[in-house]
Design an enzyme around this catalytic site. Structure first.
Site, PDB file in Angstrom:
ATOM      1  N   LYS A 190       0.797  -1.226   0.000  1.00 18.52           N
ATOM      2  CA  LYS A 190       0.000   0.000   0.000  1.00 18.52           C
ATOM      3  C   LYS A 190       0.833   1.280   0.000  1.00 18.52           C
ATOM      4  CE  LYS A 190      -4.326  -1.661   2.012  1.00 18.52           C
ATOM      5  NZ  LYS A 190      -5.367  -1.406   3.034  1.00 18.52           N
ATOM      6  N   ASP A 238     -10.325   3.330   1.539  1.00 20.22           N
ATOM      7  CA  ASP A 238     -10.579   2.877   2.905  1.00 20.22           C
ATOM      8  C   ASP A 238     -11.303   3.930   3.733  1.00 20.22           C
ATOM      9  OD1 ASP A 238      -9.516   0.314   2.685  1.00 20.22           O
ATOM     10  OD2 ASP A 238      -7.499   0.950   3.241  1.00 20.22           O
TER      11      ASP A 238
END
Length: 285
Positions: free
Chosen positions: A68, A105
């Site tokens: 990420k 997210d």
């Protein structure tokens, strides 16, 4: 022409539920496309993006650990939300198939709270338990919604560093995770007109992990308990909170919400959320 596809990448990757989620929506919408899982090791990340950019059938990818943060250096542009969080979890080809990155997210986490956030409050406070990757997005998201934050971790210095990086404005606090394990005799007011959250952003409480120790005396009246763990769906934390009369939100909210944002990037249509109940049942099998 090959069938369009998107995928999720990570190391390991077999545990990902993303293929099930996106495959479910593709079928419901009748879209002729695929969503796959692709095992990509850290040393293969650069080659992966070079190969996929050259593949006209590729519509993008979701990214799980450990890529990420490393993914950012391989992208032409990164949306502001991903820059502020410091992590990319979705990549898609933009103009001339230049690779763009974003983070879904934060939006996924906030989705079940939108009705609450649309209201005005005298004060907003969130107790966030955890300092990992998920906590980064949650800290950034809630700071942007005007919350005063208390971040708890096994290493309070790491919690403080996250707050300084992600929420430099405001009087936020960092404490040890054990702070919330023992009872407190602090007397809260009734908190009417306020919005209080307790968020578990750790793996504690997940199947195979120890339970999260949180004494409910730390939760102000009318708090909302939100646990991002979804296996089991009702963690010990949520069960105890519900029994005490608190409102609870389970981890499938964030999982489905973040995937829905990515799905629209990949396939150009909104995920058919009217089937969420059916999707939940499928995810829990």
């Amino acid at each position: 022409m090959n069938k369009p596809y998107a995928e999720v990448i990570g190391d390991p990757i077999a545990q990902s539920k993303s293929p099930l989620l996106h495959g479910f929506w593709l079928e419901k919408l009748g879209i002729e496309a695929e969503y796959r899982a692709c095992h990509v090791k850290p040393e293969g990340l650069a080659d992966y993006f070079v190969d996929r950019r050259a593949d006209s059938s590729w519509r993008g990818c979701n990214i799980t650990m450990p890529h990420k943060q490393a993914a950012r250096e391989h992208l032409y542009s990164v949306e502001e939300i991903a820059s502020s969080i410091g992590a990319v979890n979705t990549v898609y080809p933009a103009f001339d198939r230049m690779l763009a990155g974003t983070n879904t997210d934060a939006a996924g986490f906030l989705e079940p709270l939108r009705e609450d956030l649309a209201q005005e409050h005298y004060f907003r406070m969130a107790r966030i338990l955890g300092t990992g990757g998920a906590a980064r997005a949650i800290i950034a998201a809630l700071a942007g919604e005007g919350f005063t934050l208390v971040v708890a971790g096994r290493n309070p210095d790491k919690a403080r560093a996250l707050l300084d990086e992600l929420a430099p404005d405001g009087e936020h606090h960092a404490v040890h995770l054990d702070h919330f394990a023992e009872p407190t005799d602090f007397k809260f007011d009734d908190r009417e007109g306020c919005l209080d959250l307790v968020v578990n952003a750790t793996a504690l409480g997940m199947k195979g992990q120890p339970p999260l120790k949180f004494d409910l005396s730390h939760a102000p009246p009318r708090s909302i308990f939100y646990d991002i763990v979804y296996s089991p769906l009702e963690t010990e934390l949520l069960a105890d909170a519900a029994k005490a009369g608190f409102r609870t939100l389970d981890g499938l909210n964030m999982l489905i919400g973040q995937a829905a944002v990515a799905f629209e990037h990949f396939f150009g249509q909104a995920a058919p959320r009217e089937y969420d109940a059916e999707l939940r049942e499928l995810l829990l099998r």
